[in-house]
Design an enzyme around this catalytic site. Structure first.
Site, PDB file in Angstrom:
ATOM      1  N   GLU A 279       0.815  -1.205   0.000  1.00 19.98           N
ATOM      2  CA  GLU A 279       0.000   0.000   0.000  1.00 19.98           C
ATOM      3  C   GLU A 279       0.854   1.263   0.000  1.00 19.98           C
ATOM      4  OE1 GLU A 279      -3.836  -1.624   2.508  1.00 19.98           O
ATOM      5  OE2 GLU A 279      -2.253  -0.572   3.584  1.00 19.98           O
TER       6      GLU A 279
ATOM      7  N   ASP B 246      -7.994  -4.820  11.097  1.00 20.02           N
ATOM      8  CA  ASP B 246      -7.531  -3.683  10.300  1.00 20.02           C
ATOM      9  C   ASP B 246      -7.472  -3.962   8.803  1.00 20.02           C
ATOM     10  OD1 ASP B 246      -5.450  -5.410  10.247  1.00 20.02           O
ATOM     11  OD2 ASP B 246      -3.926  -3.968  10.857  1.00 20.02           O
TER      12      ASP B 246
END
Lengths: 346, 346
Positions: free
Chosen positions: A55, A226
């Site tokens: 990411e 998460d």
């Protein structure tokens, strides 16, 4: 371009102490949450594969631009690698020049714990003394120190399904002035706890906490759920309490509330920090911080590293940006001996 | 994590020669264009301000992930800074670990020129001998060398509205075996040219070339029009020729074709490279490569740097990734003296 390497972050922690770092970093994060509306907030850019995800998490306040590179590879531990590593860059918006690159494996652990503690200062009861920690992996010791640094919590009740993780935690925390009980189950760990931190690593829809384990007045610091498919709480707990999130669109995908309907009401933490929404409404309320991590926390952490390491030292410089004497003569760097010498010497 | 700094790229060019670098890099780019469909193609992530733009350009072929950080700040030159600087990262998709970080100011100049020459090998006439270059800024010398390296073009007709830029170009190219005419106008420069490269820096809707200046059989290598509001060609030229692009959705926003209707027909260059579409259809056709730069070219350039510098040397190592002996014991790096020493020594 400044380079803050792993050794520089280790040195910072050794010089001023981990709880000073965590408390100061929590201050930077709180300051940026207070001016949340100044920030450009993009969704993180994710590249998924069978092995995990890579990411890029950018944000900007119009003066500085930062991004973090971070991966998530659950299978890495089996190969002796970490599941999450990262680094971050801070750039000047006026010139577009990157000014600092920093390790963000340790720094992410620090900022995650600092964010949790900052949130709890707004959401936990003022008289909170005891924290349960369920999940004693890489993040657990950082959480313990952050909550003592920011809230004064020094009594811990801890549990992990893996006894080796518990042994590691107990060994790391020995002699650090905490009063720690290693519980035999999650249910035993949460008994009498004012704050419950869940920070397990398993990538699955787990019920680390079931509804009957959470009593009135507890603040839940839900850190481990998460990413899509990874949750820790039974959904009834979320419905009994008030849920606070970082950035709603991201948390609906990645947080505990992925289990709930898409219009389940939540409050964004920055609204509480900036005084636009109430935090805890009474001693009996259950509050939940459904934490997934957001780019602005990395922005704050990078700002903090830059400012703090400018004082204590430890950064080096990288020859990252070609600097021709005449900006239009980039070719001069490779084209002619004298130009090369001139540019490299500058 | 490997670090390829400015000095390492300069050294590579000095050791094997700029035209070897450009020809080899063009080969890597062509190879990746041939397997274009293997790549994950995201739009670049852009953060705009009054001063310019900061972009992250990621891509992945499922084995390697790369991204480039790059800015565009037209006002920088007035402050003695470059309008564009950058760096890139290559990561392993299986582990998520970043493996190399490299300067990409010089490297972007090299990959842009290599891409232009690779495109021209498919689109220009086989007997092309003379290239006009309009715009003698930072990219011009790289274009000249790339076209000689890849197509054997050694006759240049060049023009810039700024005489200082022309002097810089002529000085840089002296003694390099080119036959160069410095023309008094763009119209004079393109006379008799088989290939016309436009690479001006002005951020405006310009008409560097008007329709009557472009004769039959010419290949236009349009490099300078690369962001919204910045174009170089009169739109009639685009309608007379066949337009080839890198990644259509991006080029419609950033390229010369932003001047045209959104369904103006274009061919993607990878289709030509992989044999799925014809390139030049005859000696009289006008071909246009509407180049804006795409993440896959940076991917190829980073792959090339890694492979080539592994042979010639010049990379260093950065202490970027915290590496605890036990991946779950990140805290050990900062928590206890012996653990710190163990980890830093490893």
């Amino acid at each position: 371009m400044l380079f803050v390497d792993v050794a520089a972050v280790v040195k910072l922690v050794e010089q001023i102490g981990i709880e000073t770092v965590l408390a100061e970093m929590a201050g930077y994060i709180e300051e940026d949450f207070r001016r949340w509306e100044d920030f450009e907030k993009s969704p993180r850019l994710a590249s998924h594969s069978d092995h995990g995800v890579i990411e890029l998490m950018p944000t900007s306040d119009g003066r500085e631009f930062t991004f973090k590179y971070v991966n998530g590879h659950p299978g890495n531990t089996a190969d002796g690698l970490q599941t999450v590593v990262g680094f971050g860059v801070l750039a000047n918006v006026r010139t577009g020049y990157p000014e600092m690159i920093a390790e963000m494996t340790l720094t992410t652990a620090l900022r995650t714990a600092a964010t949790s503690a900052m949130a709890a200062r707004h959401l936990a009861r003022d008289d909170a003394e005891t924290m349960a920690i369920i999940g004693l992996g890489a993040q657990s010791e950082f959480q313990a120190h952050a909550f003592r640094a920011v809230l004064g919590v020094r009594r811990l009740r801890v549990f992990d399904i893996d006894p080796a993780a518990t042994r590691k935690f107990m060994a790391n925390m020995r002699g650090r002035g905490f009063d720690i009980v290693a519980a035999a189950s999650a249910a035993e760990a949460v008994l009498g706890a004012d704050i419950v931190t869940t920070v397990t690593a398993d990538r699955a829809r787990n019920h680390i906490l079931s509804d009957n384990m959470v009593g009135a007045g507890v603040h839940l610091n839900a850190v481990g759920g998460d990413c899509p498919g990874k949750t820790e709480l039974q959904s009834d707990i979320l419905r009994r309490g008030e849920v606070f999130v970082e950035f709603t669109p991201q948390t609906r995908i990645e947080g505990e509330i992925q289990q709930l309907e898409p219009d389940f009401p939540v409050t964004e933490l920055w609204q509480v920090v900036s005084g636009q929404a109430p935090g805890r409404r009474g001693a009996g309320q259950i509050t939940v911080f459904d934490s997934v991590g957001f780019a602005i926390e990395d922005f704050s952490a990078l700002r903090y590293l830059r400012d703090r390491i400018a004082v204590v030292g430890g950064a080096t410089r990288l020859d990252m940006l070609a600097a021709p004497a005449d900006p239009r003569d980039l070719f001069g760097l490779v084209g002619a001996e004298p130009a090369v010498e001139r540019a490299l010497a500058s």
